[in-house]
Scaffold this active site. Structure first.
Site, PDB file in Angstrom:
ATOM      1  N   PHE A  34      22.276 -25.649   4.431  1.00  0.00           N
ATOM      2  CA  PHE A  34      23.143 -25.463   3.087  1.00  0.00           C
ATOM      3  C   PHE A  34      23.822 -24.126   3.185  1.00  0.00           C
ATOM      4  CE2 PHE A  34      21.463 -29.266   0.573  1.00  0.00           C
ATOM      5  CZ  PHE A  34      21.955 -30.298   1.265  1.00  0.00           C
ATOM      6  N   ILE A 104      14.591 -33.455   5.352  1.00  0.00           N
ATOM      7  CA  ILE A 104      14.476 -34.961   5.097  1.00  0.00           C
ATOM      8  C   ILE A 104      14.849 -35.654   6.411  1.00  0.00           C
ATOM      9  CG2 ILE A 104      15.031 -34.842   2.640  1.00  0.00           C
ATOM     10  CD1 ILE A 104      18.103 -35.124   3.281  1.00  0.00           C
ATOM     11  N   HIS A 120      11.193 -33.534  -0.070  1.00  0.00           N
ATOM     12  CA  HIS A 120      12.277 -34.081  -0.729  1.00  0.00           C
ATOM     13  C   HIS A 120      12.496 -35.282   0.061  1.00  0.00           C
ATOM     14  CE1 HIS A 120      13.724 -29.789  -1.498  1.00  0.00           C
ATOM     15  NE2 HIS A 120      13.116 -30.146  -2.518  1.00  0.00           N
ATOM     16  N   CYS A 131      15.516 -54.850  -6.179  1.00  0.00           N
ATOM     17  CA  CYS A 131      14.475 -55.499  -6.044  1.00  0.00           C
ATOM     18  C   CYS A 131      13.396 -54.667  -5.304  1.00  0.00           C
ATOM     19  CB  CYS A 131      14.761 -56.715  -5.199  1.00  0.00           C
ATOM     20  SG  CYS A 131      15.197 -56.397  -3.379  1.00  0.00           S
ATOM     21  N   CYS A 149      21.815 -54.717  -0.470  1.00  0.00           N
ATOM     22  CA  CYS A 149      20.897 -55.552  -0.363  1.00  0.00           C
ATOM     23  C   CYS A 149      21.263 -56.809  -0.420  1.00  0.00           C
ATOM     24  CB  CYS A 149      19.597 -55.448  -1.507  1.00  0.00           C
ATOM     25  SG  CYS A 149      18.076 -56.214  -1.041  1.00  0.00           S
ATOM     26  N   ASN A 211      13.054 -15.832   8.688  1.00  0.00           N
ATOM     27  CA  ASN A 211      14.365 -16.563   8.331  1.00  0.00           C
ATOM     28  C   ASN A 211      15.321 -15.711   8.737  1.00  0.00           C
ATOM     29  OD1 ASN A 211      15.222 -18.996   6.549  1.00  0.00           O
ATOM     30  ND2 ASN A 211      16.214 -17.236   5.455  1.00  0.00           N
TER      31      ASN A 211
HETATM   32  P1  CNA Z   1      19.256 -23.653   2.926  1.00  0.00           P
HETATM   33  O1  CNA Z   1      19.315 -23.108   1.401  1.00  0.00           O
HETATM   34  O2  CNA Z   1      20.201 -24.116   3.406  1.00  0.00           O
HETATM   35  O3  CNA Z   1      18.744 -22.360   3.575  1.00  0.00           O
HETATM   36  C1  CNA Z   1      18.310 -22.194   4.891  1.00  0.00           C
HETATM   37  C2  CNA Z   1      18.046 -20.956   5.480  1.00  0.00           C
HETATM   38  O4  CNA Z   1      17.496 -20.804   6.887  1.00  0.00           O
HETATM   39  C3  CNA Z   1      18.902 -19.815   5.220  1.00  0.00           C
HETATM   40  O5  CNA Z   1      18.326 -18.744   4.712  1.00  0.00           O
HETATM   41  C4  CNA Z   1      19.525 -19.534   6.634  1.00  0.00           C
HETATM   42  O6  CNA Z   1      19.418 -18.170   6.971  1.00  0.00           O
HETATM   43  C5  CNA Z   1      18.067 -19.928   7.429  1.00  0.00           C
HETATM   44  N1  CNA Z   1      18.304 -20.214   9.013  1.00  0.00           N
HETATM   45  C6  CNA Z   1      19.345 -21.149   9.428  1.00  0.00           C
HETATM   46  N2  CNA Z   1      19.075 -21.378  10.676  1.00  0.00           N
HETATM   47  C7  CNA Z   1      17.933 -20.753  11.139  1.00  0.00           C
HETATM   48  C8  CNA Z   1      17.244 -20.466  12.239  1.00  0.00           C
HETATM   49  N3  CNA Z   1      17.773 -20.969  13.570  1.00  0.00           N
HETATM   50  N4  CNA Z   1      16.295 -19.614  12.248  1.00  0.00           N
HETATM   51  C9  CNA Z   1      15.857 -18.921  11.207  1.00  0.00           C
HETATM   52  N5  CNA Z   1      16.544 -19.141  10.019  1.00  0.00           N
HETATM   53  C10 CNA Z   1      17.344 -20.021   9.814  1.00  0.00           C
HETATM   54  O7  CNA Z   1      17.950 -24.618   2.885  1.00  0.00           O
HETATM   55  P2  CNA Z   1      16.571 -24.763   2.162  1.00  0.00           P
HETATM   56  O8  CNA Z   1      15.642 -25.835   2.849  1.00  0.00           O
HETATM   57  O9  CNA Z   1      15.948 -23.479   1.787  1.00  0.00           O
HETATM   58  O10 CNA Z   1      17.061 -25.734   0.851  1.00  0.00           O
HETATM   59  C11 CNA Z   1      16.459 -26.671   0.543  1.00  0.00           C
HETATM   60  C12 CNA Z   1      17.437 -27.943   0.523  1.00  0.00           C
HETATM   61  C13 CNA Z   1      18.319 -28.088   1.842  1.00  0.00           C
HETATM   62  C14 CNA Z   1      16.681 -28.979   0.832  1.00  0.00           C
HETATM   63  O11 CNA Z   1      16.904 -29.836  -0.470  1.00  0.00           O
HETATM   64  C15 CNA Z   1      16.970 -29.856   2.131  1.00  0.00           C
HETATM   65  O12 CNA Z   1      16.559 -31.226   1.795  1.00  0.00           O
HETATM   66  C16 CNA Z   1      18.353 -29.568   2.243  1.00  0.00           C
HETATM   67  N6  CNA Z   1      18.683 -29.899   3.475  1.00  0.00           N
HETATM   68  C17 CNA Z   1      17.935 -30.223   4.582  1.00  0.00           C
HETATM   69  C18 CNA Z   1      18.233 -30.627   5.918  1.00  0.00           C
HETATM   70  C19 CNA Z   1      17.434 -31.298   6.857  1.00  0.00           C
HETATM   71  O13 CNA Z   1      16.448 -31.949   6.580  1.00  0.00           O
HETATM   72  N7  CNA Z   1      17.557 -30.724   8.066  1.00  0.00           N
HETATM   73  C20 CNA Z   1      19.843 -30.048   6.291  1.00  0.00           C
HETATM   74  C21 CNA Z   1      20.648 -29.524   5.270  1.00  0.00           C
HETATM   75  C22 CNA Z   1      20.047 -29.207   3.901  1.00  0.00           C
END
Ligand code: CNA
Length: 243
Positions: A34, A104, A120, A131, A149, A211
């Site tokens: 995101f 997710i 999540h 249902c 459904c 990160n």
């Molecule tokens: P976020 O807020 O999008 O943050 C992601 C972080 O990851 C950022 O700070 C980036 O700098 C860092 N980042 C990105 N790529 C890399 C990498 N290759 N190596 C290291 N760091 C990296 O996402 P959060 O998870 O913090 O926010 C939570 C939300 C996003 C949740 O509700 C998730 O369900 C939701 N989400 C999930 C997915 C998934 O399931 N793959 C995808 C997109 C969003």
């Protein structure tokens, strides 16, 4: 000492490691996050993902929800990357106790991790709002528009939408595991979504943050690595060797 060697030393010394991750763990598998540089927030969306993925939006505009969800969120062909496979391997070796994830996408389980706490929920499962009948991801992929459904009810993903509470049993177990760890590795999360973000402070042991961007918890960490998480875990596994 180089950061990745330092991480390897900390993992060697630890008895019980918990990994807490977010969307950044899966960007190297081709799933956009995101808030990262290529994230869905800063790209082509007139409405931000948190609005579309909210309970209110889903109930009011299920058609628009599903169009965004199928286009931007679902990634049925994505494969685990080096971070997912390293965590699964470290669990097999008895080093990693559990993965707590905000993701997710089911990629940790695809990589072989057994203990995965999905705060999540998951895109892999769905159910009818009327249902309760369960539907697999394939049903969402093979239908168009709002999936219905057999009983006529709307089918929704088993994903915790914004405005909805997290599953209490899952959060309780995540907190218990983090509090019992002596090393918490937080990775690929901006640590901006609450209450999950506060988990970074719950571990009584050491804290490592991996990160790409800065996080609000960096100052509390024993080690901060601002790099791609797949590469970091690849180096970690090389440094650990057969340990
Ligand atoms: P976020 O807020 O999008 O943050 C992601 C972080 O990851 C950022 O700070 C980036 O700098 C860092 N980042 C990105 N790529 C890399 C990498 N290759 N190596 C290291 N760091 C990296 O996402 P959060 O998870 O913090 O926010 C939570 C939300 C996003 C949740 O509700 C998730 O369900 C939701 N989400 C999930 C997915 C998934 O399931 N793959 C995808 C997109 C969003």
């Amino acid at each position: 000492m180089r950061n990745d060697y330092q991480l390897a030393e900390m993992v060697k010394e630890a008895k019980r490691v918990v990994f807490f991750g977010g969307a950044g763990v899966s960007t190297e598998s081709g799933i956009p996050d995101f808030r990262g540089a290529e994230g869905l927030y800063v790209r082509d969306n007139p409405i931000q993902p948190e609005t579309i993925l909210s309970h209110t939006f889903f109930m009011r505009h299920p058609d628009l929800f599903y169009s965004f969800y199928r286009d931007k969120i679902l990634a049925p062909d994505a494969k685990p990357n080096a971070a997912h496979t390293a965590l699964a391997e470290l669990e097999k070796r008895g080093k990693v106790d559990c993965v707590v994830t905000q993701n997710i996408d089911g990629l940790h389980q695809k990589a072989g991790s057994k203990c995965v706490l999905e705060l999540h929920g998951t895109t892999l499962k769905n159910h009818c709002l009327s249902c309760g009948k369960a539907y697999p991801l394939a049903y969402i992929l093979e239908t168009a528009g709002v999936p219905l459904c057999g009983c006529g009810g709307v089918v929704r993903p088993d994903v915790v939408l914004y405005e909805e509470p997290l599953d209490e049993a899952v959060t309780r177990e995540a907190v218990r595991r983090i509090q019992a760890a002596d090393l918490l590795i937080v990775g690929g999360t901006s640590l901006q979504v609450y209450p999950a973000a506060a988990y970074a402070r719950l571990c009584p042991g050491r804290l490592v943050i991996v990160n790409r961007d800065e996080t609000p918890y960096d100052a509390h960490a024993d080690l901060v690595i601002r790099d791609r998480i797949g590469g970091v875990f690849k180096s970690l596994m090389e440094a650990l060797g057969g340990v």
